[in-house]
Scaffold this motif. Structure first.
Motif, PDB file in Angstrom:
ATOM      1  N   LEU A 122       0.834  -1.206   0.000  1.00  0.00           N
ATOM      2  CA  LEU A 122       0.000   0.000   0.000  1.00  0.00           C
ATOM      3  C   LEU A 122       0.870   1.258   0.000  1.00  0.00           C
ATOM      4  O   LEU A 122       0.525   2.257  -0.646  1.00  0.00           O
ATOM      5  N   ALA A 123       2.042   1.191   0.675  1.00  0.00           N
ATOM      6  CA  ALA A 123       2.941   2.356   0.668  1.00  0.00           C
ATOM      7  C   ALA A 123       3.442   2.620  -0.753  1.00  0.00           C
ATOM      8  O   ALA A 123       3.554   3.782  -1.186  1.00  0.00           O
ATOM      9  N   ALA A 124       3.728   1.552  -1.507  1.00  0.00           N
ATOM     10  CA  ALA A 124       4.198   1.738  -2.897  1.00  0.00           C
ATOM     11  C   ALA A 124       3.098   2.402  -3.726  1.00  0.00           C
ATOM     12  O   ALA A 124       3.372   3.286  -4.557  1.00  0.00           O
TER      13      ALA A 124
ATOM     14  N   ASP B 135       0.484   7.389  -6.262  1.00  0.00           N
ATOM     15  CA  ASP B 135      -0.611   8.354  -6.311  1.00  0.00           C
ATOM     16  C   ASP B 135      -1.070   8.669  -4.887  1.00  0.00           C
ATOM     17  O   ASP B 135      -1.862   7.926  -4.300  1.00  0.00           O
ATOM     18  N   PRO B 136      -0.551   9.786  -4.329  1.00  0.00           N
ATOM     19  CA  PRO B 136      -0.892  10.122  -2.939  1.00  0.00           C
ATOM     20  C   PRO B 136      -2.396  10.328  -2.734  1.00  0.00           C
ATOM     21  O   PRO B 136      -2.887  10.207  -1.615  1.00  0.00           O
TER      22      PRO B 136
ATOM     23  N   ALA C 233       1.486  -2.818 -13.119  1.00  0.00           N
ATOM     24  CA  ALA C 233       0.027  -2.995 -13.144  1.00  0.00           C
ATOM     25  C   ALA C 233      -0.675  -1.754 -12.596  1.00  0.00           C
ATOM     26  O   ALA C 233      -1.681  -1.295 -13.163  1.00  0.00           O
ATOM     27  N   ALA C 234      -0.129  -1.188 -11.511  1.00  0.00           N
ATOM     28  CA  ALA C 234      -0.783  -0.029 -10.894  1.00  0.00           C
ATOM     29  C   ALA C 234      -0.784   1.177 -11.836  1.00  0.00           C
ATOM     30  O   ALA C 234      -1.791   1.873 -11.968  1.00  0.00           O
TER      31      ALA C 234
ATOM     32  N   HIS D  29      10.121   3.605  -8.418  1.00  0.00           N
ATOM     33  CA  HIS D  29       9.000   3.183  -7.563  1.00  0.00           C
ATOM     34  C   HIS D  29       9.206   1.749  -7.079  1.00  0.00           C
ATOM     35  O   HIS D  29       8.979   1.439  -5.911  1.00  0.00           O
ATOM     36  N   ALA D  30       9.643   0.867  -7.989  1.00  0.00           N
ATOM     37  CA  ALA D  30       9.876  -0.530  -7.602  1.00  0.00           C
ATOM     38  C   ALA D  30      11.001  -0.604  -6.561  1.00  0.00           C
ATOM     39  O   ALA D  30      10.917  -1.369  -5.599  1.00  0.00           O
ATOM     40  N   ARG D  31      12.061   0.199  -6.763  1.00  0.00           N
ATOM     41  CA  ARG D  31      13.197   0.211  -5.824  1.00  0.00           C
ATOM     42  C   ARG D  31      12.755   0.571  -4.415  1.00  0.00           C
ATOM     43  O   ARG D  31      13.239   0.000  -3.429  1.00  0.00           O
TER      44      ARG D  31
END
Ligand code: PMV
Length: 320
Positions: free
Chosen positions: A71-73, A78-79, A111-112, A128-130
């Protein structure tokens, strides 16, 4: 489309990452080089705009730690995001040093972004993945990938970078699954303890850039002996740091050591084969594609579950 499904492959480091210079941003202390593998994959479906956040792994609600990280990722992507449902399936054991977090976070961010109809540049997706899991930043590309240290304080330039595509070189990675059990020391906790307690850690950090440079040159020259030597040196250096951490981190099992000797035996009889291990007991052997079946057969004397993986491609969005 507010629903998208992506498939990503794990990557195995040829020159290893162990240690962070910034734990909040997940910035590495050393650069690294990897090979993305076909044969193993994570498929993740993201549905934006449900009633309440839900995260499922292998069809079951995720544990609290994984749920928080996932969920943090998505919050970073998208905040102002709506509630989301995430369903993720691995076709190989998770948390056992088979790099499931690398394919997991790569599939999640791809996917997101697709579900949100955001066409982000791949280096940005890699960042983002990192943030979710360091090694995941290398799974945004197929084939051979370098993860650069970067210089920017916000970490925006520390991401994967393609070195050579999957079809550059006919190599194979033979994977001996010594155990599918979850590792008892998670990589993030282990790296931090190593940084704080291993007397070898400064030497490990100092040699990283030269190993990656030599590894990249070997990939470009398709020189299996040179790449294998860098990979084994990096592997044993990383495990020396683990073994000299207090308390010692020992991922190896007896079958791990038996496989290491089998690989040496193969080399002594003329087969170019080189071993690597990560945060777990499993052994992965880099060799030429033509030798993969013989290497697998040699390892089957010690481990029943041995699989052959070839260089894999970049993540794909498979359906809505
Ligand atoms: O990205 P993490 O936190 O799963 O750490 C991975 C560390 C190693 O697998 C041991 C080495 C590497 O470079 O993948």
């Amino acid at each position: 489309m507010s629903v998208a499904t992506a498939t990503a492959h794990p990557n195995i480091a040829l020159v290893k990452y162990w240690g962070k210079r910034d734990t909040a941003l997940n910035l590495p202390a050393v650069p690294s080089l990897s090979l993305t593998l076909d044969g193993f994959s994570t498929t993740t479906r993201v549905h934006w705009g449900v009633d309440v956040d839900k995260v499922y792994l292998q069809g079951r609600p995720a544990d609290e730690d994984t749920r928080r990280k996932v969920l943090a990722a998505l919050d970073r992507l998208d905040p102002a995001r709506p509630p989301v449902r995430v369903d993720s399936l691995n076709d190989f054991p998770a948390g056992a040093g088979l790099a499931s977090s690398s394919s997991g976070f790569a599939a999640l961010v791809v996917a997101a972004a697709a579900a949100a109809e955001r066409d982000l540049p791949r280096p940005e997706l890699s960042v983002h993945a990192r943030r979710g899991s360091g090694s995941a930043c290398r799974s945004l590309w197929g084939g051979f990938v370098r993860w650069n240290l970067g210089e920017s304080p916000d970490g925006s330039d520390s991401h994967g970078e393609p070195v050579a595509p999957a079809d550059h070189w006919e190599v194979a990675m033979v994977v001996a699954i010594v155990s599918g059990d979850k590792k008892d020391v998670a990589s993030t906790a282990g790296m931090e303890t190593s940084r704080l307690t291993s007397a070898y850690y400064p030497a490990w950090v100092a040699q990283g850039p030269a190993r990656v440079a030599a590894g990249v040159a070997a990939v470009q020259a398709r020189d299996l002996r040179a790449l294998g030597e860098q990979m084994e040196a990096s592997t044993f250096e990383m495990h020396a740091v683990m073994h000299t951490t207090q308390p010692a981190i020992l991922y190896w099992k007896p079958a791990t050591v038996a496989c290491l000797h089998a690989v040496r035996g193969l080399r002594a009889s003329g087969t170019l084969a080189y071993a690597t291990m990560d945060a777990g007991p499993n052994v992965k052997v880099l060799c030429g594609r033509a030798d993969a079946e013989a290497v697998a057969e040699a390892l089957r004397a010690y481990v029943s579950d041995v699989r052959i993986a070839l260089p894999g491609g970049a993540p794909t969005v498979v359906r809505g």
